[in-house]
Design a protein around this motif. Structure first.
Motif, PDB file in Angstrom:
ATOM      1  N   ASP A  91       0.810  -1.234  -0.054  1.00 25.69           N
ATOM      2  CA  ASP A  91       0.037  -0.095   0.037  1.00 25.69           C
ATOM      3  C   ASP A  91       0.912   1.216  -0.064  1.00 25.69           C
ATOM      4  N   LYS A 149      -1.737   5.621  -4.941  1.00 29.33           N
ATOM      5  CA  LYS A 149      -2.167   5.584  -3.750  1.00 29.33           C
ATOM      6  C   LYS A 149      -3.110   6.480  -3.177  1.00 29.33           C
ATOM      7  N   TYR A 173      -6.533   8.500  -3.712  1.00 30.70           N
ATOM      8  CA  TYR A 173      -8.052   8.529  -4.229  1.00 30.70           C
ATOM      9  C   TYR A 173      -8.587   9.519  -3.760  1.00 30.70           C
ATOM     10  N   TYR A 226     -13.429  12.023  -0.878  1.00 36.53           N
ATOM     11  CA  TYR A 226     -13.950  12.606   0.531  1.00 36.53           C
ATOM     12  C   TYR A 226     -13.997  14.035   0.240  1.00 36.53           C
ATOM     13  N   VAL A 234      -7.330  11.091  -0.510  1.00 36.65           N
ATOM     14  CA  VAL A 234      -7.049  10.339   0.812  1.00 36.65           C
ATOM     15  C   VAL A 234      -6.267   9.090   0.446  1.00 36.65           C
ATOM     16  N   SER A 248      -5.338   5.141   1.115  1.00 39.81           N
ATOM     17  CA  SER A 248      -5.832   3.906   1.785  1.00 39.81           C
ATOM     18  C   SER A 248      -4.553   2.836   2.092  1.00 39.81           C
ATOM     19  N   GLN A 265      -8.497  -1.778   7.108  1.00 37.08           N
ATOM     20  CA  GLN A 265      -8.090  -0.642   6.343  1.00 37.08           C
ATOM     21  C   GLN A 265      -8.727   0.731   6.848  1.00 37.08           C
ATOM     22  N   TYR A 302      -8.721   4.727   5.757  1.00 29.01           N
ATOM     23  CA  TYR A 302      -8.486   5.775   4.881  1.00 29.01           C
ATOM     24  C   TYR A 302      -7.922   7.128   5.872  1.00 29.01           C
ATOM     25  N   ASN A 332      -6.970  11.029   5.727  1.00 26.08           N
ATOM     26  CA  ASN A 332      -6.956  12.309   5.016  1.00 26.08           C
ATOM     27  C   ASN A 332      -5.872  13.340   5.480  1.00 26.08           C
ATOM     28  N   TRP A 387     -15.078  10.140   9.957  1.00 21.50           N
ATOM     29  CA  TRP A 387     -13.848  10.620  10.199  1.00 21.50           C
ATOM     30  C   TRP A 387     -13.469  11.051  11.414  1.00 21.50           C
TER      31      TRP A 387
END
Length: 144
Positions: free
Chosen positions: A46, A52, A54, A57, A62, A64, A82, A84, A86, A117
């Motif tokens: 990862d 990496k 995405y 949001y 962000v 992952s 997993q 996420y 930010n 979040w």
């Protein structure tokens, strides 16, 4: 300077002894932190992905990352989660998880597409995860 201090702390965490029956494959996992009854690892693939970041949001990009927790509070078990992250707002959320017993059998799993979040709390494993991802995934592609 903050990143240098973080690297020193991470080096200490990686070198200090805590024994667990099953250590993860070092080619796939990097230690992120530990406590008296757990160790936490980040999934290296990862961190090494070129895609990496995405856009998922509120217009923010962000990252992952999968995290492995090996816990031992009387009986050893594992969790993979997993997260996420930010980077713009220092926020983290759990979106998926799998729990395993000491034999490696799945005991629980789930997915939460509507997870809240949360702020990355200073001096926690969440901050360690955020700092490591920040170091490995630099430069962040930040957008506001």
């Amino acid at each position: 300077m903050k990143k240098f201090a973080s690297l020193i702390c991470l080096f200490y965490l990686m070198c200090s002894p805590t024994t667990f029956a099953q250590e993860p494959n070092p080619d796939l996992w990097i230690i992120a932190g530990k406590g008296s009854d757990y160790k936490c690892y980040l999934y290296k693939p990862d961190l090494l992905k070129t895609e990496k970041v995405y856009q998922i949001y509120s217009g923010h990009k962000v990252v992952s990352v999968w995290v492995l927790f090996i816990r031992n509070n009387g009986e050893e078990y594992k969790e993979k989660k997993q997260f996420y992250l930010n980077p713009n707002d220092a926020k983290i959320r759990t979106v998926e998880w799998v729990e395993y017993d000491k034999n490696g059998d799945v005991t629980n799993s789930g997915k939460n597409d509507y997870a809240q979040w949360n702020s990355v709390i200073p001096e926690t494993i969440g901050e360690s995860i955020h700092l490591i991802v920040d170091i490995w995934a630099t430069p962040w592609e930040k957008t506001k």
